[in-house]
Write an enzyme that holds these catalytic residues in place. Structure first.
Site, PDB file in Angstrom:
ATOM      1  NE  ARG A 136       0.976  -2.756   0.134  1.00 47.03           N
ATOM      2  CZ  ARG A 136       1.658  -3.732  -0.473  1.00 47.03           C
ATOM      3  NH1 ARG A 136       1.048  -4.512  -1.353  1.00 47.03           N
ATOM      4  NH2 ARG A 136       2.932  -3.945  -0.203  1.00 47.03           N
TER       5      ARG A 136
ATOM      6  CD  GLU B 204      -4.148  -7.001   2.710  1.00 51.20           C
ATOM      7  OE1 GLU B 204      -3.052  -7.516   3.049  1.00 51.20           O
ATOM      8  OE2 GLU B 204      -4.362  -6.565   1.578  1.00 51.20           O
TER       9      GLU B 204
ATOM     10  CG  HIS C 197      -1.612  -9.164   0.190  1.00 52.89           C
ATOM     11  ND1 HIS C 197      -1.481  -7.970   0.848  1.00 52.89           N
ATOM     12  CD2 HIS C 197      -0.655  -9.141  -0.773  1.00 52.89           C
ATOM     13  CE1 HIS C 197      -0.507  -7.248   0.310  1.00 52.89           C
ATOM     14  NE2 HIS C 197       0.023  -7.958  -0.691  1.00 52.89           N
TER      15      HIS C 197
HETATM   16  P1  NDP Z   1       6.504   0.250  -9.586  1.00 54.07           P
HETATM   17  O1  NDP Z   1       7.143   1.309  -8.764  1.00 54.07           O
HETATM   18  O2  NDP Z   1       7.268  -0.330 -10.717  1.00 54.07           O
HETATM   19  O3  NDP Z   1       5.124   0.770 -10.156  1.00 54.07           O
HETATM   20  C1  NDP Z   1       4.283   1.589  -9.403  1.00 54.07           C
HETATM   21  C2  NDP Z   1       3.428   2.358 -10.348  1.00 54.07           C
HETATM   22  O4  NDP Z   1       2.560   3.187  -9.561  1.00 54.07           O
HETATM   23  C3  NDP Z   1       4.212   3.291 -11.273  1.00 54.07           C
HETATM   24  O5  NDP Z   1       3.945   2.959 -12.593  1.00 54.07           O
HETATM   25  C4  NDP Z   1       3.658   4.669 -10.935  1.00 54.07           C
HETATM   26  O6  NDP Z   1       3.417   5.429 -12.103  1.00 54.07           O
HETATM   27  C5  NDP Z   1       2.319   4.328 -10.322  1.00 54.07           C
HETATM   28  N1  NDP Z   1       1.851   5.479  -9.578  1.00 54.07           N
HETATM   29  C6  NDP Z   1       2.472   6.152  -8.595  1.00 54.07           C
HETATM   30  N2  NDP Z   1       1.736   7.215  -8.235  1.00 54.07           N
HETATM   31  C7  NDP Z   1       0.635   7.197  -9.029  1.00 54.07           C
HETATM   32  C8  NDP Z   1      -0.492   8.022  -9.144  1.00 54.07           C
HETATM   33  N3  NDP Z   1      -0.635   9.105  -8.363  1.00 54.07           N
HETATM   34  N4  NDP Z   1      -1.438   7.690 -10.065  1.00 54.07           N
HETATM   35  C9  NDP Z   1      -1.304   6.595 -10.825  1.00 54.07           C
HETATM   36  N5  NDP Z   1      -0.234   5.781 -10.775  1.00 54.07           N
HETATM   37  C10 NDP Z   1       0.715   6.086  -9.888  1.00 54.07           C
HETATM   38  O7  NDP Z   1       6.083  -0.878  -8.562  1.00 54.07           O
HETATM   39  P2  NDP Z   1       5.670  -2.400  -8.856  1.00 54.07           P
HETATM   40  O8  NDP Z   1       4.979  -2.468 -10.167  1.00 54.07           O
HETATM   41  O9  NDP Z   1       6.828  -3.273  -8.621  1.00 54.07           O
HETATM   42  O10 NDP Z   1       4.615  -2.646  -7.662  1.00 54.07           O
HETATM   43  C11 NDP Z   1       3.439  -1.883  -7.610  1.00 54.07           C
HETATM   44  C12 NDP Z   1       2.667  -2.145  -6.339  1.00 54.07           C
HETATM   45  O11 NDP Z   1       2.079  -3.427  -6.380  1.00 54.07           O
HETATM   46  C13 NDP Z   1       3.501  -2.170  -5.052  1.00 54.07           C
HETATM   47  O12 NDP Z   1       3.732  -0.867  -4.576  1.00 54.07           O
HETATM   48  C14 NDP Z   1       2.650  -2.987  -4.121  1.00 54.07           C
HETATM   49  O13 NDP Z   1       1.796  -2.130  -3.396  1.00 54.07           O
HETATM   50  C15 NDP Z   1       1.808  -3.857  -5.055  1.00 54.07           C
HETATM   51  N6  NDP Z   1       2.140  -5.277  -4.961  1.00 54.07           N
HETATM   52  C16 NDP Z   1       1.151  -6.150  -4.591  1.00 54.07           C
HETATM   53  C17 NDP Z   1       1.400  -7.495  -4.554  1.00 54.07           C
HETATM   54  C18 NDP Z   1       0.354  -8.463  -4.149  1.00 54.07           C
HETATM   55  O14 NDP Z   1       0.690  -9.476  -3.570  1.00 54.07           O
HETATM   56  N7  NDP Z   1      -0.909  -8.205  -4.448  1.00 54.07           N
HETATM   57  C19 NDP Z   1       2.724  -8.051  -4.893  1.00 54.07           C
HETATM   58  C20 NDP Z   1       3.682  -7.039  -5.264  1.00 54.07           C
HETATM   59  C21 NDP Z   1       3.372  -5.716  -5.294  1.00 54.07           C
HETATM   60  P3  NDP Z   1       4.430   6.597 -12.509  1.00 54.07           P
HETATM   61  O15 NDP Z   1       5.719   5.881 -12.820  1.00 54.07           O
HETATM   62  O16 NDP Z   1       3.823   7.245 -13.672  1.00 54.07           O
HETATM   63  O17 NDP Z   1       4.555   7.460 -11.304  1.00 54.07           O
HETATM   64  C1  DGY Z   2       4.659  -6.642  -1.938  1.00 55.83           C
HETATM   65  O1  DGY Z   2       5.778  -7.161  -2.128  1.00 55.83           O
HETATM   66  O2  DGY Z   2       4.505  -5.426  -1.812  1.00 55.83           O
HETATM   67  C2  DGY Z   2       3.475  -7.549  -1.908  1.00 55.83           C
HETATM   68  O3  DGY Z   2       2.332  -6.960  -1.505  1.00 55.83           O
HETATM   69  C3  DGY Z   2       3.705  -8.886  -1.311  1.00 55.83           C
HETATM   70  O4  DGY Z   2       4.645  -9.581  -2.044  1.00 55.83           O
END
Ligand code: NDP
Ligand code: DGY
Length: 321
Positions: A238, A267, A286
């Site tokens: 994000r 955005e 995005h």
């Molecule tokens: P997950 O919940 O699987 O992963 C999120 C990760 O964030 C976890 O590994 C967690 O680590 C980490 N995290 C949380 N708090 C912290 C912190 N304080 N410091 C470091 N790491 C932290 O979610 P996804 O992998 O499915 O998705 C991740 C993000 O990607 C979404 O929340 C979204 O914002 C973004 N996204 C963007 C997209 C795009 O189009 N660009 C598409 C899809 C998603 P821990 O487990 O150790 O807490």
């Molecule tokens: C999400 O799902 O959070 C992405 O940013 C868009 O797919």
């Protein structure tokens, strides 16, 4: 039951809702975001709300919906656009779309990393504008993954999928940081390290964590000052995880080599934003999950989550909070 959908969504999702025959759907029938006043009007009395990451779901929206509201289904895995405490307080269930977009987002992250590090957008422009005069030994040189150290901030579903894809490029060390070490990181020989270690030792820093109060503004002046001058910074999580003024300074002063962003604040990023004046910054609109099939499957999942919430049954993907 009454359902409000804040935007046109892929037909796959609309079909599921109409065939279910359990709700009367009203839709903001546009590809553009619903104006706030229309959102407040549309949600009034709704039992279900299907929203997008660009809709701010706060107390005002929840108040406008009123006590009928049973379920909010977001067409995203990220849920930082929703006031979770308020939603919880009101006993409203939340559906989201994890897993189904992981591959598409990881793929886009790798594409962005390679495009940024190997300067593809600059090269394309030079070919078109006549800047390509001859083959030159140091022209448009960038950075390669072979033998490199990659640091992933947030080794969750998407972070792990990125790591799996990057390792076969010959990455030597795969570092990651987050709140806890992950046993599954062994598959990519991931080393759980403090954030400072990751930032200072990585040739590529990839941000794939959730946006939370702790990660907001995490990538700031102090963060960039610890990165190598030759390092590549990539963010597909994000925009608000990054302090963009500090990133601009780091890129324009040569503190870091280059950056690739799929997400920004705001955005869309205004076309006169300073980051867009830099050759060493690649900005995408995005599009992490933007494949036809992924968006169709996201819409199906969001529709099924909504129906389950309306009917008090198990959701395929319920957010537990
Ligand atoms: P997950 O919940 O699987 O992963 C999120 C990760 O964030 C976890 O590994 C967690 O680590 C980490 N995290 C949380 N708090 C912290 C912190 N304080 N410091 C470091 N790491 C932290 O979610 P996804 O992998 O499915 O998705 C991740 C993000 O990607 C979404 O929340 C979204 O914002 C973004 N996204 C963007 C997209 C795009 O189009 N660009 C598409 C899809 C998603 P821990 O487990 O150790 O807490
Ligand atoms: C999400 O799902 O959070 C992405 O940013 C868009 O797919």
């Amino acid at each position: 039951m009454k359902v409000f959908i804040t935007r046109r969504i892929p037909q796959e999702g609309m079909k599921i809702l109409s065939q279910a025959g359990v709700c009367k759907v009203s839709l903001w029938d546009s590809d553009e975001p619903v104006p706030r006043a229309e959102l407040l009007k549309g949600v009034a009395g709704a039992h279900g709300l299907l929203c997008l990451l660009s809709d701010k779901i706060d107390t005002e929206v929840l108040d406008a919906a009123g006590p009928n509201l049973k379920v909010i289904s977001t067409l995203s895995v990220g849920f930082d656009h929703m006031a979770m405490d308020e939603i919880k307080k009101r006993g409203v269930r939340v559906g989201y779309t994890p897993d189904v977009l992981t591959d598409a987002t990881a793929e886009l992250t790798v594409a962005l990393l390679l495009a940024t590090a190997r300067r593809l957008p600059e090269g394309v422009v030079e070919v078109k504008n006549g800047g390509w005069s001859t083959w030159k030994p140091l022209w448009l040189c960038g950075y390669g993954l072979s033998g490199s150290t990659v640091g992933v901030i947030g080794l969750g579903r998407i972070g792990m999928a990125i790591a799996r894809r990057l390792k076969p490029f010959g990455v030597k060390r795969l570092l990651y940081s987050g709140r806890t070490a992950k046993s599954y990181a062994a598959e990519v020989e991931g080393e759980y390290v403090p954030l400072d270690t990751l930032v200072s030792e990585s040739d590529f820093v990839v941000v794939s964590c959730a946006l939370t109060p702790e990660t907001q503004g995490l990538c700031n002046k102090d963060f960039f000052s610890k990165m190598k001058n030759t390092a590549v910074f990539i963010n597909t999580s994000r925009g608000a995880v990054v302090n963009q003024e500090d990133l601009y300074q780091a890129l324009s002063s040569g503190q870091i080599a280059c950056a690739g962003l799929d997400v920004t604040t705001p955005e869309p990023l205004p076309t006169n934003h300073p980051l867009l004046t830099l050759n060493n910054c690649v900005v995408l609109p995005h599009i992490g999950s933007a494949t036809y099939s992924t968006r169709g499957i996201m819409a199906e999942l969001a529709a099924n989550n909504l129906l389950a919430g309306l009917q008090d049954t198990d959701m395929p993907s319920e957010l537990k909070f």
